[in-house]
Design a protein around this motif. Structure first.
Motif, PDB file in Angstrom:
ATOM      1  N   ILE A  17     -29.246  54.639 -10.576  1.00 19.30           N
ATOM      2  CA  ILE A  17     -28.340  55.061  -9.389  1.00 19.30           C
ATOM      3  C   ILE A  17     -27.837  56.151 -10.741  1.00 19.30           C
ATOM      4  O   ILE A  17     -27.546  57.584 -10.527  1.00 19.30           O
ATOM      5  CB  ILE A  17     -27.330  54.391  -8.833  1.00 19.30           C
ATOM      6  CG1 ILE A  17     -28.444  53.754  -7.901  1.00 19.30           C
ATOM      7  CG2 ILE A  17     -26.023  55.740  -8.004  1.00 19.30           C
ATOM      8  CD1 ILE A  17     -27.175  52.379  -7.216  1.00 19.30           C
ATOM      9  N   GLU A 128     -38.687  51.278   3.248  1.00 17.04           N
ATOM     10  CA  GLU A 128     -37.538  51.565   2.537  1.00 17.04           C
ATOM     11  C   GLU A 128     -35.752  51.089   3.609  1.00 17.04           C
ATOM     12  O   GLU A 128     -36.175  50.238   4.866  1.00 17.04           O
ATOM     13  CB  GLU A 128     -36.683  53.029   2.464  1.00 17.04           C
ATOM     14  CG  GLU A 128     -35.438  53.164   1.909  1.00 17.04           C
ATOM     15  CD  GLU A 128     -35.991  52.314   0.300  1.00 17.04           C
ATOM     16  OE1 GLU A 128     -35.133  51.644  -0.117  1.00 17.04           O
ATOM     17  OE2 GLU A 128     -35.873  52.297  -0.265  1.00 17.04           O
ATOM     18  N   THR A 132     -30.648  52.830   3.993  1.00 18.49           N
ATOM     19  CA  THR A 132     -30.982  53.914   3.047  1.00 18.49           C
ATOM     20  C   THR A 132     -31.790  55.172   4.631  1.00 18.49           C
ATOM     21  O   THR A 132     -31.898  56.283   4.043  1.00 18.49           O
ATOM     22  CB  THR A 132     -32.111  53.608   2.216  1.00 18.49           C
ATOM     23  OG1 THR A 132     -31.027  53.241   1.245  1.00 18.49           O
ATOM     24  CG2 THR A 132     -32.160  55.156   1.368  1.00 18.49           C
ATOM     25  N   ARG A 245     -34.532  56.557  -2.801  1.00 19.30           N
ATOM     26  CA  ARG A 245     -33.622  56.730  -2.983  1.00 19.30           C
ATOM     27  C   ARG A 245     -32.922  57.290  -4.022  1.00 19.30           C
ATOM     28  O   ARG A 245     -32.460  58.186  -4.197  1.00 19.30           O
ATOM     29  CB  ARG A 245     -32.905  54.858  -3.796  1.00 19.30           C
ATOM     30  CG  ARG A 245     -31.591  54.897  -4.012  1.00 19.30           C
ATOM     31  CD  ARG A 245     -30.426  53.241  -3.982  1.00 19.30           C
ATOM     32  NE  ARG A 245     -30.161  52.894  -2.929  1.00 19.30           N
ATOM     33  CZ  ARG A 245     -30.917  51.569  -2.013  1.00 19.30           C
ATOM     34  NH1 ARG A 245     -31.802  51.053  -2.751  1.00 19.30           N
ATOM     35  NH2 ARG A 245     -30.397  51.421  -0.936  1.00 19.30           N
ATOM     36  N   ASP A 287     -24.470  55.661   2.144  1.00 15.49           N
ATOM     37  CA  ASP A 287     -26.021  55.057   1.042  1.00 15.49           C
ATOM     38  C   ASP A 287     -25.612  54.293  -0.020  1.00 15.49           C
ATOM     39  O   ASP A 287     -25.586  52.925  -0.361  1.00 15.49           O
ATOM     40  CB  ASP A 287     -27.071  55.658   0.603  1.00 15.49           C
ATOM     41  CG  ASP A 287     -28.230  54.947   0.625  1.00 15.49           C
ATOM     42  OD1 ASP A 287     -28.384  53.739   0.865  1.00 15.49           O
ATOM     43  OD2 ASP A 287     -28.635  54.930  -0.684  1.00 15.49           O
ATOM     44  N   THR A 291     -25.153  49.708  -0.781  1.00 17.48           N
ATOM     45  CA  THR A 291     -25.946  49.299  -1.981  1.00 17.48           C
ATOM     46  C   THR A 291     -24.893  48.712  -2.612  1.00 17.48           C
ATOM     47  O   THR A 291     -25.114  47.331  -2.744  1.00 17.48           O
ATOM     48  CB  THR A 291     -26.673  50.287  -2.509  1.00 17.48           C
ATOM     49  OG1 THR A 291     -27.883  51.136  -1.705  1.00 17.48           O
ATOM     50  CG2 THR A 291     -27.492  49.547  -3.615  1.00 17.48           C
TER      51      THR A 291
END
Length: 311
Positions: A17, A128, A132, A245, A287, A291
């Motif tokens: 990320i 997914e 997301t 993502r 999102d 997460t």
């Protein structure tokens, strides 16, 4: 053991990320450089690709040393297809920036999570998580808010190129994720080099070298800081998180790029573009926060076979 595995997976996800967020910051400077550098678009593509390829190739050589050629061979035919998608997307991207506004290009690119999720499901069967997909739908709404006012405003060709670029980038990310056991950076270096080779018949590279002022220096910065660094971070980050993502987080460049161009050149985004960008930004951060909460709840869940919760 289960708790430790979850923690390790969460750490890798967060590393991915962060890398993709940084790549979005790097990519967001594209509009700034295309406005700053006053050369033919083919010349710009040539030097951007060449400097970007040199930067990524240097990283690969530093990482693999004498095994760099072997690392290139390991990418296989899927890596070559990914490189081709990246090359074509790059050419579409730069031309789109010249045919329409930076804001429109970047907001259209926000459809990438939706397109990526569809490609990933159709090809690999990977579905997914709902959070997301919902966030991707929110980003899609942001795109609609921005693009609909542009219909009939003489920017449709640029918007079409931006959409084609988005499809190609989505395919590239699905390929990288599918080959996540293989280092795909050599393929990224190849894609940047291919971009320079493909546009060479239409480019006059010497014109940039002999140009006055900081033109050549800015071309080097464009290739290294925006293209090379952005592509490197995206390639590594996409190996650690899902392609969908990665595409969703990459949409952060949508609100970042128009702001940078506005501050540097006074190109004020339209109200619809600002609203659409805000919707995209909210979808991405929503999102990421969900997460984080889901990862935290998993890390505190009782492990299999244990009698107490992990400390």
């Amino acid at each position: 053991m289960t708790t430790l595995a979850l923690t390790h997976t969460d750490d890798r996800s967060w590393h991915g990320i962060i890398l993709v967020i940084l790549s979005a910051f790097a990519f967001s400077t594209a509009g700034f450089f295309t406005r700053l550098i006053e050369v033919d678009v083919w010349i710009m593509l040539f030097w951007r690709g060449l400097f970007g390829a040199a930067f990524i190739a240097g990283w690969v050589i530093w990482q693999h040393g004498a095994g760099s050629l072997a690392a290139l061979r390991r990418v296989g035919w899927l890596g070559l297809v990914a490189a081709g998608c990246s090359t074509a997307a790059t050419i579409c991207f730069i031309h789109a920036l010249r045919e329409t506004t930076v804001a429109d290009v970047l907001v259209i690119n926000a459809t990438a999570p939706f397109i990526t999720a569809g490609l990933a499901w159709a090809w690999t069967g990977v579905r997914e998580r709902w959070s997301t997909l919902i966030a991707s739908g929110g980003a899609l709404i942001g795109v609609a808010v921005t693009v609909i006012p542009a219909i009939g405003a003489g920017r449709l060709w640029g918007n079409f190129l931006a959409l084609l670029m988005t499809v190609l980038i989505s395919a590239m990310m699905v390929l990288i994720r599918r080959q996540r056991a293989v280092d795909m950076l050599p393929a990224s270096a190849l894609s940047a080099l291919l971009c320079a080779v493909v546009v060479l018949p239409w480019a006059d590279p010497a014109a940039a070298v002999t140009a006055t002022g900081w033109t050549f220096v800015n071309l080097a910065l464009f290739g290294i800081c925006q293209f090379g660094l952005g592509l490197l971070l995206l390639t590594v980050g996409t190996r650690l998180i899902s392609a969908t993502r990665s595409a969703l987080i990459g949409a952060l460049e949508t609100p970042l790029a128009p702001v940078l161009v506005w501050l540097a050149f006074g190109e004020v985004p339209a109200l619809a573009t600002c609203l659409g960008g805000a919707i995209v930004l909210a979808a991405v951060f929503g999102d990421v926060l969900i997460t984080r909460e889901q990862g935290a709840s998993k890390s505190w869940a009782p492990s299999k076979g244990s009698r107490s919760s992990p400390r």
